[in-house]
Design an enzyme around this catalytic site. Structure first.
Site, PDB file in Angstrom:
ATOM      1  CG  HIS A 262       0.831  -1.816 -24.539  1.00 54.21           C
ATOM      2  ND1 HIS A 262       1.674  -2.566 -23.764  1.00 54.21           N
ATOM      3  CD2 HIS A 262      -0.430  -2.169 -24.205  1.00 54.21           C
ATOM      4  CE1 HIS A 262       0.948  -3.356 -23.001  1.00 54.21           C
ATOM      5  NE2 HIS A 262      -0.332  -3.141 -23.241  1.00 54.21           N
ATOM      6  CG  ASP A 320      -8.298  -0.396 -24.931  1.00 47.41           C
ATOM      7  OD1 ASP A 320      -9.109  -1.316 -24.782  1.00 47.41           O
ATOM      8  OD2 ASP A 320      -7.429  -0.109 -24.080  1.00 47.41           O
TER       9      ASP A 320
HETATM   10  N1  CMC Z   1      -0.631   9.416 -28.233  1.00 45.60           N
HETATM   11  C1  CMC Z   1       0.335  10.353 -28.345  1.00 45.60           C
HETATM   12  N2  CMC Z   1       1.524  10.255 -27.726  1.00 45.60           N
HETATM   13  C2  CMC Z   1       1.738   9.186 -26.965  1.00 45.60           C
HETATM   14  C3  CMC Z   1       0.784   8.178 -26.808  1.00 45.60           C
HETATM   15  C4  CMC Z   1      -0.441   8.329 -27.481  1.00 45.60           C
HETATM   16  N3  CMC Z   1      -1.411   7.411 -27.366  1.00 45.60           N
HETATM   17  N4  CMC Z   1       1.264   7.214 -25.997  1.00 45.60           N
HETATM   18  C5  CMC Z   1       2.502   7.622 -25.635  1.00 45.60           C
HETATM   19  N5  CMC Z   1       2.779   8.810 -26.214  1.00 45.60           N
HETATM   20  C6  CMC Z   1       4.028   9.576 -26.089  1.00 45.60           C
HETATM   21  C7  CMC Z   1       4.040  10.369 -24.790  1.00 45.60           C
HETATM   22  O1  CMC Z   1       3.458  11.620 -24.940  1.00 45.60           O
HETATM   23  C8  CMC Z   1       5.521  10.429 -24.507  1.00 45.60           C
HETATM   24  O2  CMC Z   1       6.071  11.403 -25.351  1.00 45.60           O
HETATM   25  P1  CMC Z   1       7.366  12.270 -24.902  1.00 45.60           P
HETATM   26  O3  CMC Z   1       8.480  11.257 -24.780  1.00 45.60           O
HETATM   27  O4  CMC Z   1       7.571  13.235 -26.015  1.00 45.60           O
HETATM   28  O5  CMC Z   1       7.019  12.894 -23.596  1.00 45.60           O
HETATM   29  C9  CMC Z   1       6.036   9.061 -24.977  1.00 45.60           C
HETATM   30  O6  CMC Z   1       5.098   8.635 -25.977  1.00 45.60           O
HETATM   31  C10 CMC Z   1       6.111   8.035 -23.883  1.00 45.60           C
HETATM   32  O7  CMC Z   1       4.867   8.021 -23.175  1.00 45.60           O
HETATM   33  P2  CMC Z   1       4.701   7.406 -21.713  1.00 45.60           P
HETATM   34  O8  CMC Z   1       3.349   7.756 -21.216  1.00 45.60           O
HETATM   35  O9  CMC Z   1       5.865   7.756 -20.864  1.00 45.60           O
HETATM   36  O10 CMC Z   1       4.835   5.859 -22.043  1.00 45.60           O
HETATM   37  P3  CMC Z   1       4.127   4.688 -21.309  1.00 45.60           P
HETATM   38  O11 CMC Z   1       4.849   3.457 -21.634  1.00 45.60           O
HETATM   39  O12 CMC Z   1       3.938   5.002 -19.864  1.00 45.60           O
HETATM   40  O13 CMC Z   1       2.698   4.721 -22.058  1.00 45.60           O
HETATM   41  C11 CMC Z   1       0.429   4.345 -22.257  1.00 45.60           C
HETATM   42  C12 CMC Z   1       1.800   3.716 -22.136  1.00 45.60           C
HETATM   43  C13 CMC Z   1      -0.570   3.228 -22.592  1.00 45.60           C
HETATM   44  C14 CMC Z   1       0.046   4.977 -20.907  1.00 45.60           C
HETATM   45  C15 CMC Z   1       0.412   5.428 -23.352  1.00 45.60           C
HETATM   46  O14 CMC Z   1       0.825   4.889 -24.567  1.00 45.60           O
HETATM   47  C16 CMC Z   1      -0.956   6.089 -23.510  1.00 45.60           C
HETATM   48  O15 CMC Z   1      -1.272   7.022 -22.761  1.00 45.60           O
HETATM   49  N6  CMC Z   1      -1.785   5.614 -24.489  1.00 45.60           N
HETATM   50  C17 CMC Z   1      -3.149   6.105 -24.648  1.00 45.60           C
HETATM   51  C18 CMC Z   1      -4.083   5.360 -23.707  1.00 45.60           C
HETATM   52  C19 CMC Z   1      -4.329   3.952 -24.160  1.00 45.60           C
HETATM   53  O16 CMC Z   1      -4.622   3.684 -25.305  1.00 45.60           O
HETATM   54  N7  CMC Z   1      -4.270   3.009 -23.203  1.00 45.60           N
HETATM   55  C20 CMC Z   1      -4.563   1.591 -23.429  1.00 45.60           C
HETATM   56  C21 CMC Z   1      -3.352   0.731 -23.334  1.00 45.60           C
HETATM   57  S1  CMC Z   1      -3.581  -0.938 -23.938  1.00 45.60           S
HETATM   58  C22 CMC Z   1      -4.885  -1.655 -23.058  1.00 45.60           C
HETATM   59  C23 CMC Z   1      -4.770  -1.590 -21.595  1.00 45.60           C
HETATM   60  O17 CMC Z   1      -3.739  -1.866 -21.014  1.00 45.60           O
HETATM   61  O18 CMC Z   1      -5.782  -1.280 -20.984  1.00 45.60           O
END
Ligand code: CMC
Length: 383
Positions: A262, A320
């Site tokens: 998140h 989720d």
């Molecule tokens: N599985 C594996 N690695 C992950 C995940 C995950 N679910 N989430 C983040 N990472 C890793 C990502 O690969 C990155 O790694 P590195 O630094 O080595 O490149 C690091 O963590 C940071 O990721 P980011 O995408 O830059 O971080 P963010 O704050 O933009 O991510 C997020 C937030 C929700 C987009 C991400 O955690 C994600 O893609 N999660 C899976 C989708 C998900 O479950 N979304 C629902 C969010 S909660 C409900 C809602 O808001 O709808």
């Protein structure tokens, strides 16, 4: 300006406004709607009361509550043309696409579309909260070729939604569970969809336009669509014994595990904790083999992910992740999860629009241009 400014990619860490609607404490895993903890609201309140709280900023007294509920009940029916469009789309489109189109159509029936006074806006929000749940339920039925079930005024909002979707009046436990999901999804500060709603609202477009934007934004698997994607992953794992291998291979292949991570929570999402708690209680109620397996897979994946990424990278289960097994225990299919998210989040979107229009300012961020300048124009036959 010639010097490159600091760029906050994805607006990470940027405050765009003040708000009194909800607070997300990402370091301590806490969430409040209008100052009330999500734990208290999910245990003691219901979706109608929570919607009132979000939109009006205070809990209703008995009379206010009854009037609000009455309005919501009276507005559940959908215009014939909306039903026809749902029927035309439902079989070949994802339910989120149907939600976006049918939700947008509601503007056509509002004779006072551009009135942005506070009371008028709240009234439109009540209509949208009421009707989006009906659109979701009708979509769920029509996509399966099933007949329309008219709303039942003897039922509360979430119970009526489940009834219109499944054709069965929910038991008290089922009603509590679906209402819980509506409460937990109702609001979450300036997440991607709420922000997109506000961007549209800030142009002084109408609330239906803003809502349509929100539905489009919520669809993506990084946001609302993660609930359906997480269930698909659990189905792909199939057998609980495969969980470890699947997760490890996915992480090695740099795939994201849906339902984890998140932007704000760097600890366990408090909403996911609540869903997990109710789901574990549900396991004591003789669930189907499918639900039992899904929960087993979910609990194994949860432990693995926390060990691998929770403590090191702050990637924990989000709302989720456990939604899949819980919704499946109510007989709801994966494609309907995000439409339910829409129907509940409408309360939060509406509350934010009411608040923002009180002191509107057009959103217009900047981009640092990296392309060339003064390129000589070459006519097409000389290129
Ligand atoms: N599985 C594996 N690695 C992950 C995940 C995950 N679910 N989430 C983040 N990472 C890793 C990502 O690969 C990155 O790694 P590195 O630094 O080595 O490149 C690091 O963590 C940071 O990721 P980011 O995408 O830059 O971080 P963010 O704050 O933009 O991510 C997020 C937030 C929700 C987009 C991400 O955690 C994600 O893609 N999660 C899976 C989708 C998900 O479950 N979304 C629902 C969010 S909660 C409900 C809602 O808001 O709808």
């Amino acid at each position: 300006m010639t010097e490159k400014p600091v760029i906050n990619f994805g607006l990470e860490g940027i405050y765009v406004d003040e708000s009194a609607i909800s607070k997300v404490d990402g370091q301590n895993g806490k969430l409040w709607y209008r100052g009330y903890t999500i734990e208290d609201l999910s245990e003691h309140s219901n979706f109608e009361e929570v919607s009132y709280l979000l939109v009006y900023g205070k809990l209703p007294n008995k009379k206010e509550y009854e009037e609000f509920v009455k309005k919501m009940k009276e507005r559940r029916e959908l215009p014939k043309e909306v039903m026809d469009v749902i029927k035309a789309m439902a079989k070949d489109s994802h339910p989120m696409d149907v939600m976006r189109t049918a939700g947008s159509m509601l503007a056509m029936y509002d004779k006072d579309l551009n009135n942005k006074e506070k009371d008028a806006t709240i009234d439109k929000v009540i209509t949208l909260i009421s009707k989006l749940a009906s659109i979701a339920a009708v979509t769920g039925r029509f996509r399966k070729g099933m007949s329309y079930i008219p709303p039942d005024k003897s039922l509360g909002h979430s119970a009526n939604f489940l009834y219109m979707l499944t054709g069965k009046k929910p038991t008290p436990t089922e009603e509590k569970l679906i209402d819980l999901m509506f409460i937990l999804h109702a609001e979450h500060s300036t997440n991607a969809s709420t922000f997109s709603v506000l961007v549209t609202a800030s142009t002084l477009a109408d609330i239906y336009a803003a809502t349509t934007t929100g539905i489009g934004t919520l669809k993506g698997p990084l946001h609302g669509g993660a609930d359906e994607a997480a269930l698909k992953m659990m189905y792909a794992i199939g057998d609980p014994a495969n969980t470890e291998k699947y997760i490890e291979e996915a992480l090695e292949g740099k795939q994201r595990i849906m339902g984890f991570g998140h932007r704000v929570y760097k600890v366990y999402d408090p909403r996911a904790k609540i869903v997990r708690k109710y789901l574990e209680e549900r396991m004591g109620q003789n669930p189907s083999e499918e639900v039992r397996k899904l929960l087993e897979i979910a609990l194994k994946a949860e432990k693995l992910m926390i060990d691998k990424l929770g403590k090191t990278k702050g990637i924990w289960p989000n709302i989720d992740f456990f939604s899949g097994p819980l919704y499946r225990s109510l007989g709801i299919e994966g494609e309907m999860f995000t439409p339910i998210f829409v129907a509940s989040r409408m309360s939060g979107w509406g509350a934010h629009v009411v608040e923002y229009w009180n002191n509107n300012k057009l959103f217009r961020p900047l981009e640092w241009y990296t392309g060339p300048l003064d390129v000589p124009y070459i006519p097409i036959d000389k290129r």
